[in-house]
Design a protein around this motif. Structure first.
Motif, PDB file in Angstrom:
ATOM      1  N   HIS A 149      21.738  67.886 -33.691  1.00 49.52           N
ATOM      2  CA  HIS A 149      21.281  67.102 -34.842  1.00 49.52           C
ATOM      3  C   HIS A 149      22.122  67.356 -36.081  1.00 49.52           C
ATOM      4  N   THR A 150      23.427  67.511 -35.885  1.00 54.84           N
ATOM      5  CA  THR A 150      24.345  67.650 -37.020  1.00 54.84           C
ATOM      6  C   THR A 150      25.304  66.467 -37.106  1.00 54.84           C
ATOM      7  N   SER A 151      24.941  65.353 -36.474  1.00 55.84           N
ATOM      8  CA  SER A 151      25.810  64.173 -36.443  1.00 55.84           C
ATOM      9  C   SER A 151      25.718  63.327 -37.697  1.00 55.84           C
ATOM     10  N   GLY A 152      24.589  63.386 -38.377  1.00 48.59           N
ATOM     11  CA  GLY A 152      24.353  62.504 -39.518  1.00 48.59           C
ATOM     12  C   GLY A 152      23.881  61.116 -39.137  1.00 48.59           C
ATOM     13  N   VAL A 153      23.744  60.835 -37.843  1.00 41.02           N
ATOM     14  CA  VAL A 153      23.291  59.516 -37.392  1.00 41.02           C
ATOM     15  C   VAL A 153      21.831  59.316 -37.813  1.00 41.02           C
ATOM     16  N   PRO A 154      21.494  58.191 -38.427  1.00 41.82           N
ATOM     17  CA  PRO A 154      20.103  57.961 -38.851  1.00 41.82           C
ATOM     18  C   PRO A 154      19.145  57.926 -37.660  1.00 41.82           C
ATOM     19  N   ASP A 155      17.889  58.221 -37.934  1.00 38.76           N
ATOM     20  CA  ASP A 155      16.845  58.167 -36.919  1.00 38.76           C
ATOM     21  C   ASP A 155      16.312  56.745 -36.836  1.00 38.76           C
ATOM     22  N   TYR A 156      16.393  56.147 -35.655  1.00 34.42           N
ATOM     23  CA  TYR A 156      15.934  54.759 -35.508  1.00 34.42           C
ATOM     24  C   TYR A 156      14.455  54.607 -35.825  1.00 34.42           C
ATOM     25  N   ALA A 190      28.069  63.341 -43.562  1.00 29.45           N
ATOM     26  CA  ALA A 190      29.249  63.311 -42.700  1.00 29.45           C
ATOM     27  C   ALA A 190      29.027  64.233 -41.509  1.00 29.45           C
ATOM     28  N   PRO A 191      29.542  63.887 -40.342  1.00 25.86           N
ATOM     29  CA  PRO A 191      29.314  64.710 -39.140  1.00 25.86           C
ATOM     30  C   PRO A 191      29.683  66.174 -39.371  1.00 25.86           C
ATOM     31  N   GLY A 192      28.757  67.051 -38.986  1.00 27.39           N
ATOM     32  CA  GLY A 192      29.005  68.483 -39.063  1.00 27.39           C
ATOM     33  C   GLY A 192      28.770  69.115 -40.407  1.00 27.39           C
ATOM     34  N   THR A 193      28.357  68.334 -41.414  1.00 23.66           N
ATOM     35  CA  THR A 193      28.187  68.894 -42.762  1.00 23.66           C
ATOM     36  C   THR A 193      26.736  69.167 -43.128  1.00 23.66           C
ATOM     37  N   GLY A 194      25.808  68.837 -42.255  1.00 20.48           N
ATOM     38  CA  GLY A 194      24.399  69.064 -42.548  1.00 20.48           C
ATOM     39  C   GLY A 194      23.588  69.085 -41.270  1.00 20.48           C
ATOM     40  N   TRP A 195      22.290  69.198 -41.438  1.00 25.34           N
ATOM     41  CA  TRP A 195      21.372  69.160 -40.292  1.00 25.34           C
ATOM     42  C   TRP A 195      20.269  68.159 -40.602  1.00 25.34           C
ATOM     43  N   GLY A 196      20.021  67.248 -39.662  1.00 27.63           N
ATOM     44  CA  GLY A 196      18.957  66.273 -39.856  1.00 27.63           C
ATOM     45  C   GLY A 196      18.461  65.765 -38.517  1.00 27.63           C
ATOM     46  N   TYR A 197      17.184  66.004 -38.228  1.00 27.39           N
ATOM     47  CA  TYR A 197      16.602  65.644 -36.932  1.00 27.39           C
ATOM     48  C   TYR A 197      16.639  64.129 -36.766  1.00 27.39           C
ATOM     49  N   SER A 198      17.221  63.676 -35.671  1.00 29.82           N
ATOM     50  CA  SER A 198      17.335  62.242 -35.426  1.00 29.82           C
ATOM     51  C   SER A 198      17.153  61.959 -33.948  1.00 29.82           C
ATOM     52  N   ASN A 199      16.147  61.162 -33.629  1.00 30.03           N
ATOM     53  CA  ASN A 199      15.914  60.780 -32.237  1.00 30.03           C
ATOM     54  C   ASN A 199      17.059  59.942 -31.671  1.00 30.03           C
ATOM     55  N   THR A 200      17.802  59.275 -32.538  1.00 27.80           N
ATOM     56  CA  THR A 200      18.936  58.477 -32.075  1.00 27.80           C
ATOM     57  C   THR A 200      19.963  59.345 -31.357  1.00 27.80           C
ATOM     58  N   ASN A 201      20.139  60.580 -31.808  1.00 32.75           N
ATOM     59  CA  ASN A 201      21.086  61.486 -31.148  1.00 32.75           C
ATOM     60  C   ASN A 201      20.808  61.584 -29.654  1.00 32.75           C
ATOM     61  N   SER A 269       9.697  53.272 -22.947  1.00 27.09           N
ATOM     62  CA  SER A 269      11.097  52.963 -23.208  1.00 27.09           C
ATOM     63  C   SER A 269      11.414  53.008 -24.695  1.00 27.09           C
ATOM     64  N   VAL A 270      10.411  52.900 -25.545  1.00 30.08           N
ATOM     65  CA  VAL A 270      10.636  52.994 -26.983  1.00 30.08           C
ATOM     66  C   VAL A 270      11.046  54.410 -27.384  1.00 30.08           C
ATOM     67  N   ALA A 271      10.759  55.395 -26.530  1.00 30.79           N
ATOM     68  CA  ALA A 271      11.150  56.782 -26.775  1.00 30.79           C
ATOM     69  C   ALA A 271      12.338  57.186 -25.906  1.00 30.79           C
ATOM     70  N   GLY A 272      12.374  56.711 -24.659  1.00 35.54           N
ATOM     71  CA  GLY A 272      13.509  56.949 -23.779  1.00 35.54           C
ATOM     72  C   GLY A 272      13.892  58.413 -23.660  1.00 35.54           C
ATOM     73  N   SER A 273      15.194  58.679 -23.701  1.00 32.19           N
ATOM     74  CA  SER A 273      15.691  60.041 -23.527  1.00 32.19           C
ATOM     75  C   SER A 273      15.451  60.915 -24.749  1.00 32.19           C
ATOM     76  N   ALA A 274      14.866  60.359 -25.798  1.00 38.06           N
ATOM     77  CA  ALA A 274      14.483  61.153 -26.967  1.00 38.06           C
ATOM     78  C   ALA A 274      13.058  61.674 -26.863  1.00 38.06           C
ATOM     79  N   GLY A 275      12.236  61.087 -25.946  1.00 34.08           N
ATOM     80  CA  GLY A 275      10.849  61.546 -25.914  1.00 34.08           C
ATOM     81  C   GLY A 275       9.956  60.878 -24.909  1.00 34.08           C
ATOM     82  N   GLY A 276      10.487  60.327 -23.817  1.00 35.40           N
ATOM     83  CA  GLY A 276       9.685  59.505 -22.927  1.00 35.40           C
ATOM     84  C   GLY A 276       9.080  60.189 -21.722  1.00 35.40           C
ATOM     85  N   MET A 277       9.222  61.501 -21.572  1.00 32.82           N
ATOM     86  CA  MET A 277       8.784  62.150 -20.337  1.00 32.82           C
ATOM     87  C   MET A 277       7.296  62.479 -20.324  1.00 32.82           C
ATOM     88  N   ILE A 278       6.788  62.696 -19.119  1.00 37.97           N
ATOM     89  CA  ILE A 278       5.410  63.132 -18.857  1.00 37.97           C
ATOM     90  C   ILE A 278       5.493  64.459 -18.109  1.00 37.97           C
TER      91      ILE A 278
END
Length: 391
Positions: A149-156, A190-201, A269-278
């Motif tokens: 979670h250091t990519s800076g990519v926004p959380d969808y 910017a990538p690698g300059t911070g930490w921010g939890y993002s499900n998009t990652n 599927s709205v969670a997918g690989s970020a949170g879809g498991m049982i």
């Protein structure tokens, strides 16, 4: 996660006011607790915490599964169904939300160990053109930065309208569309300059697994983790809306005094690989025990997973690669993750000396502000008691 819960609560209030066809159920149920006849440490504090989750915090039901070298213990409180007042099954399955992330990160790190993926290679190498633009910064995002979670990519989820989900909870949500919702917005840093939890990652991590292996992230989790560990109560559904096997109903509460809304069935599927498991408490504990015990990753990759960075949390939480660490009140660290998804909240942890604990409450969002803290306290108490009774 707090921001996510507030957004879900607001959308639920609108949906209920508009008469969306969801089953609204009322009632808090009676509080119960049970445990196996096995001896061990005094469990009074664990009973107190579970009962607090189903009284003061407002959850219909709660379950704790503790596993250590002396055996397993299951405690439950409250009800699985507020209408029938049925107790929480001791072998409950439930949605684990972001506890999915350690499973996905483990698969990626196995691919690293097989020299099929490089942690510090740009994601662009594996997913060309998927994360474009913004002056080229996004093209520099690495696999490691996704997992940490250091990519800076926004959380969808910050830009997804939860009311759309509530109006059609069984609809399929395309992963690429969800990623594009996030990438339409500027990066948080910017990538690698911070930490921010993002499900998009982790949606991107799932896409990477599929690109490299030719199989979906769920198929790889099943092939590499679920089957070898015999996790019979764990699954990675793609679009299936039902929870197989015994399970508590999953509830949300759109406002403090609003009736509970049953949202057990929806398309993950709205969670997918970020949170879809049982999974179940027993299976999550077995997975975490195998992971921190070195049975799933080679030593080099496990070390990388456990290389953490501070998150800025007041409790000192630090994040590795899909695995976070916290300090135990009895000394030392434990490793795990939490999970929030419609209807269920989970918290899990494991120590390197053989203890694991998982807590589930079948309410999310809508519990008290203390629900997450009380769940964390239950995990920590269980792990400390497990240490004191281990031979």
């Amino acid at each position: 996660m707090i921001k996510q819960r507030r957004a879900l609560r607001g959308a639920l209030a609108l949906a209920v006011a508009a008469g969306v066809a969801l089953s609204a159920l009322t009632g808090t149920g009676t509080s119960r607790a049970d445990s196996p006849s096995a001896g061990g440490a005094d469990q009074a504090e664990l009973h107190r915490l579970l009962n607090r989750l189903t009284t003061v915090d407002g959850g219909p039901g709660a379950l704790l599964h503790l596993r250590d070298r002396s055996g397993s213990t299951v405690l439950t409180s409250g009800v699985a169904d507020v209408t029938s007042q049925a107790p929480v099954p001791r072998d409950s399955r439930f949605r684990i939300g972001s506890m999915t992330k350690p499973f996905v990160a483990t698969v990626v790190l196995q691919l690293v160990g097989e020299h099929r993926v490089s942690l510090d290679a740009p994601v662009e190498r594996y997913l060309p053109g998927v994360v474009p633009g913004n002056g080229g910064h996004r093209r520099k995002i690495t696999v490691r930065q996704l997992l940490q979670h250091t990519s800076g990519v926004p959380d969808y989820l910050d830009y997804l309208n939860p009311q759309d989900i509530l109006q059609d909870p069984l609809a399929h949500r395309d992963t690429r569309d969800l990623v594009n919702i996030a990438l339409a917005h500027p990066p948080a840093f910017a990538p690698g300059t911070g930490w921010g939890y993002s499900n998009t990652n982790y949606l991107l991590a799932g896409m990477l697994i599929e690109k490299v292996t030719g199989r979906t992230w769920g198929e790889e989790v099943r092939r590499r983790i679920i089957t070898p560990l015999d996790l019979r109560e764990t699954s990675a559904p793609q679009d299936a809306s039902a929870i197989p096997g015994p399970h508590p109903r999953g509830y949300v509460r759109p406002g403090r005094d609003a009736p509970l809304v049953d949202l057990t069935a929806f398309n993950p599927s709205v969670a997918g690989s970020a949170g879809g498991m049982i999974s179940s408490g027993a299976d999550v504990d077995r997975f975490l025990g195998a992971l921190v015990g070195g049975r799933l990753l080679r030593p080099a990759q496990l070390r990388e997973m456990m290389r953490t960075r501070p998150t800025g949390a007041a409790d000192g939480r630090a994040y590795g690669l899909g695995l976070e660490s916290r300090r135990l009140p009895c000394g030392g660290l434990y490793w795990g993750h939490g999970g929030d998804i419609f209807g269920y909240e989970t918290a899990s942890g494991a120590t390197v000396d053989g203890g694991q604990a998982t807590v589930m409450v079948n309410l999310d969002p809508g519990g008290s502000d203390a629900q997450s803290d009380d769940m964390k306290a239950a995990v920590q108490t269980a792990l400390c008691q497990g240490r004191s009774t281990a031979p």
